[in-house]
Design a protein around this motif. Structure first.
Motif, PDB file in Angstrom:
ATOM      1  N   GLY A   1      -2.952  -4.425   6.486  1.00 49.94           N
ATOM      2  CA  GLY A   1      -3.066  -4.251   4.864  1.00 49.94           C
ATOM      3  C   GLY A   1      -2.082  -4.423   4.149  1.00 49.94           C
TER       4      GLY A   1
ATOM      5  N   TYR B   1      -6.210  -1.381   4.165  1.00 53.18           N
ATOM      6  CA  TYR B   1      -5.733  -1.362   5.870  1.00 53.18           C
ATOM      7  C   TYR B   1      -7.606  -2.025   6.292  1.00 53.18           C
TER       8      TYR B   1
ATOM      9  N   TYR C   1       1.127   5.202   5.743  1.00 55.93           N
ATOM     10  CA  TYR C   1       0.645   4.143   5.744  1.00 55.93           C
ATOM     11  C   TYR C   1       1.587   3.609   7.234  1.00 55.93           C
TER      12      TYR C   1
END
Length: 138
Positions: free
Chosen positions: A10, A20, A98
């Motif tokens: 990402g 990503y 993330y």
């Protein structure tokens, strides 16, 4: 030797989101980490990689459309471009999401101006990819 060690790759955007892609093979630091750290070192190059969508194999170069079953050595092998699969585009989420636990063994993040970091499955911290390569530990 190719191993199915999954990773996410990402890039951190200015608004705090992350774009990503998923990569199926060779996600460990000694392979994908090293390739990212040596060949995808600018924001532009990383964005080109992310634009390719989900990958079977990360290569030193993005490359051109190729036969999925007869990969050009050193070139990325992409599910969309090379195998014609749908829904392989990059995903977007918040930075916080993330960093949460993923199913992938490794999660890589490029921060423009700072470079690559990596998180191994089951850890709760980022390691600098340069350091991880040197020590081969997370």
């Amino acid at each position: 030797k190719i191993m199915s060690t999954r990773s996410n790759i990402g890039i951190l955007n200015q608004d705090g989101t992350v774009d990503y892609i998923y990569c199926h093979f060779d996600g460990y630091v000694e392979h994908n980490g090293q390739i990212l750290n040596e060949h995808y070192t600018t924001e532009g190059k990383v964005r080109q990689l992310i634009a390719l969508g989900d990958l079977s194999v990360l290569g030193e170069i993005i490359g051109e459309k190729q036969d999925f079953n007869n990969r050009t050595k050193g070139s990325c092998l992409a599910y969309g471009r090379d195998r014609g699969e749908d829904n392989t585009e990059a995903s977007k989420c918040s930075y916080v999401d993330y960093t949460k636990e993923h199913f992938e063994e490794y999660v890589y993040l490029f921060t423009p101006g700072k470079g690559w970091q990596v998180r191994a499955y089951g850890t709760n911290y980022w390691a600098d990819v340069n350091e991880a390569i040197k020590t081969m530990e997370l």
